[in-house]
Each structure stands twice: as structure tokens, then as C-alpha cells.
Design a protein around this motif. Structure first.
Motif, PDB file in Angstrom:
ATOM      1  N   MET A 137      21.490  -3.483   8.144  1.00  0.00           N
ATOM      2  CA  MET A 137      20.317  -2.680   7.874  1.00  0.00           C
ATOM      3  C   MET A 137      20.734  -1.473   7.062  1.00  0.00           C
ATOM      4  O   MET A 137      21.853  -1.005   7.176  1.00  0.00           O
ATOM      5  N   ASP A 138      19.817  -1.019   6.223  1.00  0.00           N
ATOM      6  CA  ASP A 138      20.135   0.125   5.382  1.00  0.00           C
ATOM      7  C   ASP A 138      18.977   1.124   5.379  1.00  0.00           C
ATOM      8  O   ASP A 138      17.918   0.870   5.957  1.00  0.00           O
ATOM      9  N   GLU A 139      19.211   2.224   4.699  1.00  0.00           N
ATOM     10  CA  GLU A 139      18.232   3.311   4.692  1.00  0.00           C
ATOM     11  C   GLU A 139      16.886   2.865   4.123  1.00  0.00           C
ATOM     12  O   GLU A 139      15.835   3.230   4.655  1.00  0.00           O
ATOM     13  N   ARG A 140      16.908   2.077   3.052  1.00  0.00           N
ATOM     14  CA  ARG A 140      15.641   1.618   2.460  1.00  0.00           C
ATOM     15  C   ARG A 140      14.819   0.804   3.448  1.00  0.00           C
ATOM     16  O   ARG A 140      13.595   0.955   3.513  1.00  0.00           O
ATOM     17  N   GLU A 141      15.476  -0.059   4.195  1.00  0.00           N
ATOM     18  CA  GLU A 141      14.763  -0.857   5.201  1.00  0.00           C
ATOM     19  C   GLU A 141      14.155   0.044   6.270  1.00  0.00           C
ATOM     20  O   GLU A 141      13.011  -0.165   6.684  1.00  0.00           O
ATOM     21  N   LEU A 142      14.919   1.030   6.708  1.00  0.00           N
ATOM     22  CA  LEU A 142      14.412   1.942   7.736  1.00  0.00           C
ATOM     23  C   LEU A 142      13.254   2.776   7.207  1.00  0.00           C
ATOM     24  O   LEU A 142      12.272   3.011   7.914  1.00  0.00           O
ATOM     25  N   ARG A 143      13.352   3.222   5.954  1.00  0.00           N
ATOM     26  CA  ARG A 143      12.250   3.999   5.363  1.00  0.00           C
ATOM     27  C   ARG A 143      11.002   3.137   5.198  1.00  0.00           C
ATOM     28  O   ARG A 143       9.887   3.608   5.408  1.00  0.00           O
ATOM     29  N   ALA A 144      11.185   1.890   4.820  1.00  0.00           N
ATOM     30  CA  ALA A 144      10.039   0.970   4.715  1.00  0.00           C
ATOM     31  C   ALA A 144       9.404   0.779   6.088  1.00  0.00           C
ATOM     32  O   ALA A 144       8.176   0.826   6.222  1.00  0.00           O
ATOM     33  N   PHE A 145      10.227   0.567   7.100  1.00  0.00           N
ATOM     34  CA  PHE A 145       9.721   0.398   8.464  1.00  0.00           C
ATOM     35  C   PHE A 145       8.896   1.616   8.887  1.00  0.00           C
ATOM     36  O   PHE A 145       7.765   1.471   9.374  1.00  0.00           O
ATOM     37  N   LEU A 146       9.444   2.810   8.701  1.00  0.00           N
ATOM     38  CA  LEU A 146       8.752   4.030   9.126  1.00  0.00           C
ATOM     39  C   LEU A 146       7.467   4.229   8.338  1.00  0.00           C
ATOM     40  O   LEU A 146       6.433   4.603   8.910  1.00  0.00           O
ATOM     41  N   SER A 147       7.495   3.958   7.059  1.00  0.00           N
ATOM     42  CA  SER A 147       6.300   4.124   6.239  1.00  0.00           C
ATOM     43  C   SER A 147       5.181   3.179   6.683  1.00  0.00           C
ATOM     44  O   SER A 147       4.032   3.593   6.828  1.00  0.00           O
ATOM     45  N   ILE A 148       5.517   1.930   6.938  1.00  0.00           N
ATOM     46  CA  ILE A 148       4.507   0.971   7.398  1.00  0.00           C
ATOM     47  C   ILE A 148       4.001   1.366   8.776  1.00  0.00           C
ATOM     48  O   ILE A 148       2.798   1.323   9.043  1.00  0.00           O
ATOM     49  N   ALA A 149       4.912   1.772   9.653  1.00  0.00           N
ATOM     50  CA  ALA A 149       4.510   2.176  10.999  1.00  0.00           C
ATOM     51  C   ALA A 149       3.558   3.370  10.946  1.00  0.00           C
ATOM     52  O   ALA A 149       2.614   3.456  11.730  1.00  0.00           O
ATOM     53  N   THR A 150       3.787   4.274  10.017  1.00  0.00           N
ATOM     54  CA  THR A 150       2.969   5.477   9.896  1.00  0.00           C
ATOM     55  C   THR A 150       1.630   5.196   9.225  1.00  0.00           C
ATOM     56  O   THR A 150       0.584   5.642   9.702  1.00  0.00           O
ATOM     57  N   ILE A 151       1.668   4.425   8.136  1.00  0.00           N
ATOM     58  CA  ILE A 151       0.465   4.177   7.344  1.00  0.00           C
ATOM     59  C   ILE A 151      -0.354   3.013   7.896  1.00  0.00           C
ATOM     60  O   ILE A 151      -1.576   3.037   7.848  1.00  0.00           O
ATOM     61  N   GLY A 152       0.334   1.989   8.412  1.00  0.00           N
ATOM     62  CA  GLY A 152      -0.364   0.844   8.990  1.00  0.00           C
ATOM     63  C   GLY A 152      -0.701  -0.264   8.010  1.00  0.00           C
ATOM     64  O   GLY A 152      -1.350  -1.234   8.378  1.00  0.00           O
ATOM     65  N   ARG A 153      -0.256  -0.131   6.772  1.00  0.00           N
ATOM     66  CA  ARG A 153      -0.509  -1.155   5.751  1.00  0.00           C
ATOM     67  C   ARG A 153       0.709  -1.267   4.848  1.00  0.00           C
ATOM     68  O   ARG A 153       1.226  -0.255   4.367  1.00  0.00           O
ATOM     69  N   MET A 154       1.148  -2.498   4.601  1.00  0.00           N
ATOM     70  CA  MET A 154       2.323  -2.702   3.759  1.00  0.00           C
ATOM     71  C   MET A 154       2.063  -2.299   2.310  1.00  0.00           C
ATOM     72  O   MET A 154       2.931  -1.708   1.677  1.00  0.00           O
ATOM     73  N   ASP A 155       0.890  -2.622   1.793  1.00  0.00           N
ATOM     74  CA  ASP A 155       0.617  -2.295   0.393  1.00  0.00           C
ATOM     75  C   ASP A 155       0.597  -0.787   0.160  1.00  0.00           C
ATOM     76  O   ASP A 155       1.155  -0.290  -0.818  1.00  0.00           O
ATOM     77  N   MET A 156      -0.011  -0.046   1.055  1.00  0.00           N
ATOM     78  CA  MET A 156      -0.077   1.412   0.915  1.00  0.00           C
ATOM     79  C   MET A 156       1.290   2.048   1.160  1.00  0.00           C
ATOM     80  O   MET A 156       1.643   3.036   0.510  1.00  0.00           O
ATOM     81  N   ALA A 157       2.053   1.498   2.085  1.00  0.00           N
ATOM     82  CA  ALA A 157       3.408   2.000   2.335  1.00  0.00           C
ATOM     83  C   ALA A 157       4.277   1.776   1.108  1.00  0.00           C
ATOM     84  O   ALA A 157       5.050   2.658   0.713  1.00  0.00           O
ATOM     85  N   ALA A 158       4.145   0.611   0.481  1.00  0.00           N
ATOM     86  CA  ALA A 158       4.913   0.318  -0.732  1.00  0.00           C
ATOM     87  C   ALA A 158       4.568   1.323  -1.826  1.00  0.00           C
ATOM     88  O   ALA A 158       5.456   1.864  -2.492  1.00  0.00           O
ATOM     89  N   LYS A 159       3.295   1.591  -1.997  1.00  0.00           N
ATOM     90  CA  LYS A 159       2.862   2.550  -3.014  1.00  0.00           C
ATOM     91  C   LYS A 159       3.441   3.935  -2.721  1.00  0.00           C
ATOM     92  O   LYS A 159       3.930   4.606  -3.625  1.00  0.00           O
TER      93      LYS A 159
END
Length: 92
Positions: free
Chosen positions: A1-23
Motif C-alpha cells: 500500500m502507498d500514500e496515493r492509495e491511502l489518500r484515495a481511500f480517505l477522499s472516497i470515505a469523506t466524499i462518498g463518491r468515487m467520481d467526486m473523490a477522483a476529481k
């Protein structure tokens, strides 16, 4: 696991949508989905349930959320404490 994966996880957990987290992260949605897939494979369990309304943390995802937040705080703290590297080259 790396920092990018963890940041993606936290962003999705916070926002609740993968598309918006990606943006928010400046990545494509497929790239974020791949990061989560890699993280889930590494950990051995699903982190989100996905449906047409978004992504919700599984029980396991909820359990690791505080640790992910702490790890990312450490990354950020290290970055802030490190002197800026100007033209110094480091061997790879």
C-alpha cells in the motif's frame, strides 16, 4: 500500500463518491478505482460497498479509517518538517 492509495481511500470515505473523490484528487475515476482495488487486495478485504448513489465504508473500512487518517498526518508532517530540496540531486 502507498500514500496515493491511502489518500484515495480517505477522499472516497469523506466524499462518498468515487467520481467526486477522483476529481478532488486530480485523478481519473478509473485510476482511483484501481488504487482502491490494489489497497483492498493488499489488505484482503473490501473497503467500500458501491451502488448507483456512491460508495459507503464497509465495517472493515470504518475500522481502518482512523489509522489511515493518522498515517496521512504523518506523511504530511514529514513533508512539512523536511527542508526544501532545491537543486540537490539524490541517487535513485
Amino acid at each position: 500500500m502507498d500514500e496515493r492509495e491511502l489518500r484515495a481511500f480517505l477522499s472516497i470515505a469523506t466524499i462518498g463518491r468515487m467520481d467526486m473523490a477522483a476529481k478532488a484528487l486530480g485523478y481519473s475515476q478509473p485510476a482511483v478505482s484501481y488504487q482502491i482495488k490494489c489497497l483492498e487486495q493488499n489488505l484482503g478485504y473490501k473497503l467500500f460497498t458501491r451502488d448507483s448513489t456512491g460508495a459507503r465504508l464497509t465495517r472493515e473500512g470504518q475500522m481502518i479509517l482512523p489509522s489511515v487518517r493518522a498515517a496521512l498526518m504523518l506523511f504530511d508532517g514529514i513533508r512539512e518538517a523536511s527542508p526544501r530540496r532545491s537543486a540537490v540531486a539524490f541517487p535513485a
